[in-house]
Design an enzyme around this catalytic site. Structure first.
Site, PDB file in Angstrom:
ATOM      1  N   ALA A  71       0.865  -1.070   0.001  1.00  0.00           N
ATOM      2  CA  ALA A  71       0.003   0.007  -0.138  1.00  0.00           C
ATOM      3  C   ALA A  71       0.910   1.188  -0.008  1.00  0.00           C
ATOM      4  CB  ALA A  71      -0.973   0.009   1.113  1.00  0.00           C
ATOM      5  N   ILE A  97       4.468  -1.147   3.439  1.00  0.00           N
ATOM      6  CA  ILE A  97       4.145   0.145   3.129  1.00  0.00           C
ATOM      7  C   ILE A  97       5.162   0.644   1.921  1.00  0.00           C
ATOM      8  CG2 ILE A  97       4.498   2.490   3.787  1.00  0.00           C
ATOM      9  CD1 ILE A  97       2.133   0.778   5.200  1.00  0.00           C
ATOM     10  N   LYS A  98       4.642   1.011   0.936  1.00  0.00           N
ATOM     11  CA  LYS A  98       5.336   1.617  -0.301  1.00  0.00           C
ATOM     12  C   LYS A  98       5.714   2.906  -0.186  1.00  0.00           C
ATOM     13  CE  LYS A  98       4.779  -0.009  -5.189  1.00  0.00           C
ATOM     14  NZ  LYS A  98       3.882  -0.324  -6.126  1.00  0.00           N
ATOM     15  N   VAL A  99       6.921   3.307  -0.552  1.00  0.00           N
ATOM     16  CA  VAL A  99       7.542   4.622  -0.550  1.00  0.00           C
ATOM     17  C   VAL A  99       8.500   4.804  -1.541  1.00  0.00           C
ATOM     18  CG1 VAL A  99       7.509   4.846   2.153  1.00  0.00           C
ATOM     19  CG2 VAL A  99       9.810   3.931   0.942  1.00  0.00           C
TER      20      VAL A  99
END
Length: 234
Positions: A71, A97-99
């Site tokens: 996400a 978590i996608k950064v």
């Protein structure tokens, strides 16, 4: 030399993971119980195309898939990325978590990993960037091989170079997640180059099943069986 050999053997014992790059719940459900699907990647653009609330879609996917579900944060500054990442991580235990691979993104990656939140660092286009992501403790690094091909370079070379660098340092636990995959050939080449994961559109996963000789062979087998006038009791 011994360490390098052991690292190589360990890496080849592990299976390559297949992720679907989609937010289509029906497509994910189709493969959820096949043993072929290990996770899902999404991004705000993909989810927006389905016109449903972002967090609602992520929650629905996490209920279908036991593996990692990426996400992506929508902020570009470190502090807001952290806030969004912590919030999204509460949706389900398997949220990753996608950064983005920026200075702020890597700061957020490091901080989230200190809190034992898995992170997928996306938009990687160089080995130097991949090295930084591993240093920051990224769970996954996502090289965009298709987009590199688009500008006249060999995206698959990047997978190979990252795999070589990571194999030199056993303390790096970052998995190579080949992204921007356009065809079955991309999938098989990524596997040959040492990628840990391939994330692909549903269309590409379905194309992996297909080969004209398989179709012809099955057609011939069924024809021959029909001519025997036999049946198998079920």
């Amino acid at each position: 030399m011994i360490v390098i050999t052991l690292t190589y053997i360990t890496k080849n014992i592990a299976k390559m993971k297949f992720f679907l790059d989609t937010a289509n719940i029906e497509e994910i459900a189709e493969f959820a119980n096949t043993g072929l699907l290990d996770g899902v990647t999404t991004n705000p653009s993909i989810i927006a195309s389905y016109g449903k609330p972002f967090e609602e879609v992520i929650a629905a996917i996490c209920k279908l898939v036991d593996g990692p579900v990426s996400a992506e944060v929508t902020a570009t500054d470190h502090e807001t990325m952290l806030k969004q990442g912590r919030h999204l991580a509460q949706i389900a235990n398997n949220v990753v978590i996608k950064v983005p691979l920026t200075s702020d993104g890597l700061k957020a990656c490091y901080a989230l990993r200190q809190e034992e939140i898995d992170v997928n660092v996306t938009l990687c286009f160089s080995t130097g960037q991949a090295l930084l992501a591993a240093k920051a403790g990224a769970t996954f690094i996502s090289p965009f091989i298709g987009r590199i091909d688009d500008i006249g370079y060999q995206g698959m070379n990047l997978i190979q170079e990252i795999a070589q660098i990571y194999s030199n340092y056993p303390d790096f636990n970052t998995q190579i997640l080949a992204a921007s995959i356009r065809s079955p050939l991309h999938v098989t080449e990524a596997a040959q180059m040492g990628a840990d994961v391939a994330t692909m559109p549903t269309k590409v996963l379905k194309q992996l099943f297909k080969h004209p000789l398989t179709d012809l062979g099955l057609e011939a087998f069924l024809k021959d069986w029909k001519n025997t006038d036999q049946k198998i009791s079920a």
